[in-house]
Write an enzyme that holds these catalytic residues in place. Structure first.
Site, PDB file in Angstrom:
ATOM      1  CG  HIS A 117      -1.859  -1.169   1.275  1.00  0.00           C
ATOM      2  ND1 HIS A 117      -2.661  -1.592   0.245  1.00  0.00           N
ATOM      3  CD2 HIS A 117      -2.035  -2.076   2.283  1.00  0.00           C
ATOM      4  CE1 HIS A 117      -3.295  -2.688   0.615  1.00  0.00           C
ATOM      5  NE2 HIS A 117      -2.931  -3.008   1.843  1.00  0.00           N
ATOM      6  CG  ASP A 129      -5.140  -6.318   0.047  1.00  0.00           C
ATOM      7  OD1 ASP A 129      -5.171  -7.232   0.884  1.00  0.00           O
ATOM      8  OD2 ASP A 129      -5.044  -5.115   0.380  1.00  0.00           O
TER       9      ASP A 129
HETATM   10  C1  NGQ Z   1      -5.268  -7.848   6.142  1.00  0.00           C
HETATM   11  N1  NGQ Z   1      -6.004  -5.956   4.903  1.00  0.00           N
HETATM   12  O1  NGQ Z   1      -4.242  -8.266   6.677  1.00  0.00           O
HETATM   13  O2  NGQ Z   1      -6.055  -8.590   5.551  1.00  0.00           O
HETATM   14  C2  NGQ Z   1      -5.533  -6.370   6.177  1.00  0.00           C
HETATM   15  C3  NGQ Z   1      -6.526  -6.082   7.238  1.00  0.00           C
HETATM   16  C4  NGQ Z   1      -5.150  -5.189   9.088  1.00  0.00           C
HETATM   17  C5  NGQ Z   1      -5.613  -4.810   4.421  1.00  0.00           C
HETATM   18  N2  NGQ Z   1      -4.737  -4.157   5.128  1.00  0.00           N
HETATM   19  C6  NGQ Z   1      -6.006  -6.329   8.600  1.00  0.00           C
HETATM   20  N3  NGQ Z   1      -6.083  -4.346   3.306  1.00  0.00           N
HETATM   21  O3  NGQ Z   1      -4.529  -4.482   8.308  1.00  0.00           O
HETATM   22  O4  NGQ Z   1      -5.085  -5.025  10.287  1.00  0.00           O
HETATM   23 ZN    ZN Z   2      -3.095  -7.104   2.688  1.00  0.00          ZN
END
Ligand code: NGQ
Ligand code: ZN
Length: 451
Positions: free
Chosen positions: A267, A318
């Site tokens: 990101h 993602d």
């Molecule tokens: C994840 N997703 O690890 O799936 C994360 C959410 C977080 C994104 N960052 C969980 N898009 O970041 O705490």
């Molecule tokens: Zn992720």
């Protein structure tokens, strides 16, 4: 052996290109050649992209998080739904969902995937008898579908910035560094049974989910493998890390971690100009996930600043809410146009945006996955993609225009063939295992709904 009417080679476009493979790698590339009797004939041959960031299980959440509830909807409320979804997911379901999404990825034009894998334990947090049970499930899905796997077991120790304890759904993710080392060892054991293009790296989940000492202790475990980490996706993360560590997340990493070309910051949305320049200059590959970043309301990446500093990037799907290689590229460029009120933003100097996006993502994605790929060149893995130029979205386009057509006009259905390290998994637009994999996926979703 593949014979292409046209192909994108490192030197540019070429006609009548014959590509031979040996042991999954490209053995020869000959332009202005003649087709052999047994050659697979294709229209336009491209280096297939790597999908550098996936959480496979989230595919089964698609369409289940788009309802506005009372109060402000955000990334953080989406995350609560994701945690609840994990109250039930079984290893069998994990494998079936991963196989489905890997079929879809290959049909969309991705030859490989970086699986950022953080669900390790049973609901409640007890380890499985095999600590890497769920890593093994991801590998089984990759083996079944033939996608090139870079497996990235995740270190996730804390529930939030400042060493907050894990809670609720996060208990399935938890490892201290010692537990993570054992998990990684077990995962490496499973990887021995995989195709030789398989790579294992590591992924400290985010600065929120680890701490400075643990990060330092975990990094050597990567060996020469890739290091992926979520960073600066949401303003709240930047605020929380700043309050805790006295520096913004990217600023902190640049000052305290050996960030280099093996690193893939995922990101990197909210950066200052200095962070953007510093991270780009480090050689790290920005892991951009445009569809998910739009879906979760993250914000647009600073593309012009990144490119001006010579930064490299690749794309990832993602959350897997939608699997489309062409749409990742177009969403990336459109996010820039919507912010800057300009056209044709992502290209240094002048030139074709589609060509710049495609070639950059091919090279950057391969680098991020520690995978010898990203071009149609001797010695690299045969990660190849064929598209049908007879499709109305592409018809009559020549040279780089074809990549503009692909990035801005084409549906996924223009992909006719895909090879992952020489494995010809997509033919006539369909993955060879599609039927079986869809059946298992439907069963998995039905099981989840029933539980
Ligand atoms: C994840 N997703 O690890 O799936 C994360 C959410 C977080 C994104 N960052 C969980 N898009 O970041 O705490
Ligand atoms: Zn992720």
């Amino acid at each position: 052996m593949i014979f292409a009417r046209r192909a994108l080679l490192p030197s540019g476009w070429a006609d009548n290109v014959r590509v031979t493979c040996d042991g999954g790698r490209i053995a020869s590339v000959q332009a202005d050649g003649v087709a052999g009797p047994d050659d697979t004939r294709v229209d336009v041959l491209l280096p297939a992209l790597a999908n550098l960031h996936s959480h496979a299980f989230q595919r089964a959440m698609a369409g289940r998080t788009e309802v506005r509830a009372k109060g402000r909807e955000s990334f953080w409320t989406w995350r609560e739904i994701m945690y609840r979804f994990l109250d039930r997911l079984t290893p069998e379901q994990m494998q079936a969902i991963a196989a489905m999404v890997y079929v879809e990825m290959q049909e969309a034009g991705f030859a490989s995937v970086g699986e950022f894998h953080y669900v390790h334990h049973q609901p409640g947090g007890a380890a499985y008898a095999d600590r890497a049970e769920l890593s093994a499930r991801i590998m089984a899905a990759a083996a079944e579908t033939g996608i090139g796997l870079t497996h990235l077991p995740v270190l996730y120790t804390y529930g939030g910035a400042g060493r907050m304890p894990l809670a609720g759904g996060q208990l399935r993710f938890g490892n201290d560094v010692e537990g993570f080392a054992r998990l990684l060892d077990a995962a490496l054991g499973h990887a021995k049974g995989m195709a030789s293009d398989t790579v294992v790296g590591i992924a400290p989940h985010s600065l929120r989910a680890t701490c400075p000492e643990d990060l330092t202790a975990a990094l050597p475990l990567a060996g020469a493998g890739p290091v992926h980490i979520h960073v600066a996706e949401q303003p709240k993360e930047v605020e929380d890390i700043s309050a805790w560590l006295g520096a913004r997340p990217v600023e902190w990493l640049l000052a305290n971690a050996p960030v280099d070309g093996r690193w893939c910051p995922i990101h990197a949305t909210h950066m200052t100009a200095a962070e953007t320049e510093g991270l780009a200059r480090s050689g790290a590959v920005a892991g951009l996930c445009p569809i998910t970043e739009a879906n979760l309301g993250d914000g647009p990446f600073n593309g012009p600043g990144w490119i001006a500093a010579g930064g490299t990037f690749g794309v990832g799907s993602d959350s897997n809410v939608r699997i489309s290689m062409v749409e990742e590229l177009r969403t990336l460029e459109y996010s820039q146009r919507l912010r800057d009120l300009e056209r044709n933003v992502l290209v240094p100097g002048e030139g074709s945006v589609g060509a710049f996006l495609y070639r950059s993502a091919a090279v950057g994605g391969a680098q991020a996955l520690g995978r010898d790929a990203g071009a149609i060149a001797t010695g690299l893995w045969a990660d190849l993609l064929a598209v049908d130029q007879g499709h109305p979205a592409l018809y009559g386009l020549s040279g780089n225009q074809l990549l503009d057509g692909l990035a801005f006009a084409a549906p996924d259905g223009v992909v006719t063939d895909l090879w992952s390290a020489g494995r010809h998994q997509v033919q006539a637009g369909r993955h060879l295992a599609r039927e079986r994999v869809v059946d298992a996926y439907r069963q998995a979703v039905a099981g989840l709904l029933a539980s």
